[in-house]
Enzyme design. Structure first.
Site, PDB file in Angstrom:
ATOM      1  N   SER A 102       0.818  -0.919   0.096  1.00 18.16           N
ATOM      2  CA  SER A 102      -0.018   0.005   0.117  1.00 18.16           C
ATOM      3  C   SER A 102       0.901   1.317   0.006  1.00 18.16           C
ATOM      4  CB  SER A 102      -0.760   0.101   1.017  1.00 18.16           C
ATOM      5  OG  SER A 102      -1.767   0.721   1.303  1.00 18.16           O
ATOM      6  N   ASP A 241      -2.721   6.386  -3.938  1.00 14.89           N
ATOM      7  CA  ASP A 241      -1.598   5.823  -3.231  1.00 14.89           C
ATOM      8  C   ASP A 241      -0.823   4.817  -4.305  1.00 14.89           C
ATOM      9  OD1 ASP A 241      -3.889   3.976  -2.629  1.00 14.89           O
ATOM     10  OD2 ASP A 241      -3.217   3.814  -0.676  1.00 14.89           O
ATOM     11  N   ASP A 243      -1.062   1.526  -3.910  1.00 12.22           N
ATOM     12  CA  ASP A 243      -1.838   0.633  -4.222  1.00 12.22           C
ATOM     13  C   ASP A 243      -3.335   1.346  -4.585  1.00 12.22           C
ATOM     14  OD1 ASP A 243      -2.925   0.606  -1.976  1.00 12.22           O
ATOM     15  OD2 ASP A 243      -3.339  -1.130  -1.801  1.00 12.22           O
TER      16      ASP A 243
END
Length: 445
Positions: A102, A241, A243
Site C-alpha cells: 500500500s 497511494d 496501490d
C-alpha cells in the site's frame, strides 16, 4: 479473532527478505492457499501487484505454490488493489491475491487475499490456510498441475468499470486536473480514466521504476501535487497511494482535501440526489467538523475503530453505503466492495460537474476543526500510562474545558510503545496547549 500467526488485519506484510516476506515462505503460502481454495471449485486465482521491484519475485513464488496445489494463476500485472477485487468478481475466480504494501516504502511488501465476491477472505479461510502452512508441501499429479496466463485486457476492463461509475450525462471537459499516481499501481489507469471522460490531464508520479513508489509523491505526501496544481493553474489535483485504495485531493488554491472532506462531499451529493441510504461511517480520527456538518444536513454519523476493515464492518452492521477514513480510504458499497481511490475521486468530480462548483466551494460547508496529534513514547512493560490517575485527571479537565465543541482521544499504537494523544477543538492555540498538557502527564508517569 483467534491468535493468528501470519495474517494481520490487512493480510501479511513486512520487509522484503525478512520473514515472512521471503520467496520460500510465499511459495508455501501459495501452496497452502491453493490446497484450501481448491476445495471450493473454479481452480483459478487472480494475482495482481503494485509497482515494487519485489513484486516480480513474489508473484513467481505464489504462482509456483498455487500450481503445485493444482490451481492456475491469472496475472494482471501492476493493478490497483480495488481492480483485483473487481476482476476476481467478474472472472468468477476462486480468490484474488494482491502483492502490495500500500502506502509503505518500496522495501516493504505484503500479500492480501480477496474472496470470490471481491471482499476480504473470511477469518475461517485465513485460519485454514495457516493450518495448511504447518504441513509439508506435496505436489498434485503432473496432469493436475496448475498453469499461468496473463489477463491481457485487465487494465482496459477496469478503466471501463471506473468510467461506468461516472454519470453518462456529465463530462469533465471543463476541468484541468493534475493527477499524482505515487509511481504506483494507478499510473496506467487513472490518467486514462480522466482523459476518456474529457478532462485535460497533467500526470505526475506516473514513472514507476520499482523503487520510487510513494517516494515524495502520492496520497501520503501531496507537496509535489500542491506545487504543480498552483504552477499549472489547474482546477484541482488528485493523489492516489501506491496501490490505489486511497485518494487525497487538492483544490485550486493548493489546500489539501482529505478523506473526511471527500466523504462529506459524496454524502451531501447523495442526499441531494435522493440516493443516500442511511448514514455515513467515519473513524475515531474523523474530524469533528465532519460530524457537525453531517448533523446539520440530517445525515446520521457513526465512528468505527481506525482501519478500513473496521469501517466496512460498521457499514455492514448498520446497512449503510458510505464510509471513509481521513487518510483517504473511501468505501462506496453502491459502487464497489472495497476502498477505491479512483471511483471515490470520480464521485467528487461528478458533484463538481453537476453543481458547477469548484472543489474549494464544495468543501466550504464543512469547517475543519484544528486537530493536534502528539506521540509520546513510554517504556514497554512499565504498565499502562492510560490507566494512571494523573493522566485520567488531566484528560478529564481538558474534556470539561472543551465541552461539546471538542474531543480528546488517547490510544496506544498497535506496533510500538507509543501513546497517541489527539485533541480537537475550535481554537488551535488552546487545542495545542491541551494536547501538550496531556502529553506531559503521560511522560511524567
Amino acid at each position: 479473532m483467534s491468535n493468528r500467526k501470519y495474517f494481520g488485519t490487512d493480510g501479511i506484510r513486512g520487509r522484503v527478505g525478512d520473514a515472512p516476506i521471503t520467496p520460500d515462505f510465499v511459495l508455501k503460502l501459495g501452496w497452502a492457499a491453493g490446497k484450501v481454495l481448491a476445495r471450493h471449485g473454479s481452480r483459478k486465482i487472480i494475482i495482481g501487484k503494485d509497482t515494487r521491484i519485489s513484486g516480480y519475485m513474489l508473484e513467481s513464488a505464489l504462482e509456483a505454490g498455487l500450481a503445485a496445489a493444482g490451481l492456475s494463476a491469472l496475472f494482471t500485472g501492476p493493478m490497483p488493489t480495488p481492480a483485483v477485487a473487481y476482476l476476481t468478481r467478474t472472472f468468477r475466480a476462486e480468490a484474488g491475491i494482491v502483492i502490495s504494501a500500500s502506502h509503505n516504502p518500496f522495501y516493504d511488501n505484503g500479500i492480501k487475499f480477496f474472496s470470490i465476491d471481491g471482499t476480504k477472505l473470511p477469518d475461517a479461510v485465513e485460519e485454514a490456510i495457516e493450518a495448511e502452512m504447518e504441513k509439508e508441501i506435496s505436489c498434485v499429479d503432473s496432469a493436475e498441475l496448475g498453469k499461468a496466463s496473463r489477463i491481457v485486457d485487465a487494465a482496459g476492463r477496469y478503466i471501463e468499470f471506473c468510467k461506468a461509475t461516472f454519470p453518462n450525462e456529465l463530462s469533465l471537459s471543463e476541468l484541468k486536473i493534475v493527477v499524482d499516481c505515487a509511481n504506483g499501481a494507478t499510473y496506467h489507469i487513472a490518467p486514462n480514466v480522466l482523459r476518456e471522460l474529457g478532462a485535460n490531464v497533467i500526470a505526475i508520479g506516473c514513472e514507476p521504476n520499482g523503487v520510487n513508489i510513494n517516494a515524495e509523491v502520492g496520497a501520503t505526501d501531496v507537496r509535489a501535487l500542491q506545487a504543480r496544481v498552483l504552477a499549472e493553474k489547474a482546477d484541482l489535483g488528485i493523489a492516489f497511494d501506491g496501490d490505489g485504495d486511497r485518494v487525497i485531493m487538492v483544490d485550486h488554491e493548493g489546500n489539501k482535501v482529505d478523506g473526511d472532506q471527500i466523504m462529506y462531499i459524496i454524502a451531501r451529493e447523495g442526499l441531494r440526489q435522493g440516493q443516500l441510504r442511511g448514514g455515513a461511517v467515519g473513524t475515531l480520527m474523523s474530524n469533528m467538523g465532519l460530524e457537525l456538518a453531517l448533523k446539520q444536513l440530517g445525515i446520521p454519523f457513526a465512528r468505527a475503530k481506525v482501519g478500513d476493515r473496521y469501517v466496512l464492518e460498521k457499514m455492514q452492521e448498520k446497512g449503510w453505503r458510505i464510509g471513509a477514513e481521513n487518510s483517504g480510504h473511501v468505501i462506496l458499497l453502491d459502487k464497489t466492495t472495497t476502498g477505491d481511490g479512483i471511483v471515490a475521486g470520480l464521485q467528487v468530480l461528478a458533484a463538481m460537474a453537476r453543481n458547477h462548483m469548484s472543489l474549494h466551494d464544495l468543501c466550504s460547508g464543512m469547517k475543519m476543526f484544528p486537530q493536534i496529534l502528539v506521540n509520546v513514547r513510554y517504556t514497554a512493560g512499565s504498565g499502562d500510562p492510560l490507566e494512571h490517575e494523573s493522566v485520567k485527571a488531566v484528560t478529564a479537565e481538558v474534556e470539561v474545558a472543551l465541552g461539546n465543541r471538542g474531543r480528546v482521544l488517547l490510544r496506544k499504537s498497535g506496533t510500538e510503545p507509543l501513546i497517541r494523544v489527539m485533541v480537537e477543538g475550535e481554537d488551535e492555540a488552546q487545542v495545542t496547549e491541551f494536547a501538550h498538557r496531556i502529553a506531559d502527564a503521560v511522560k511524567a508517569v
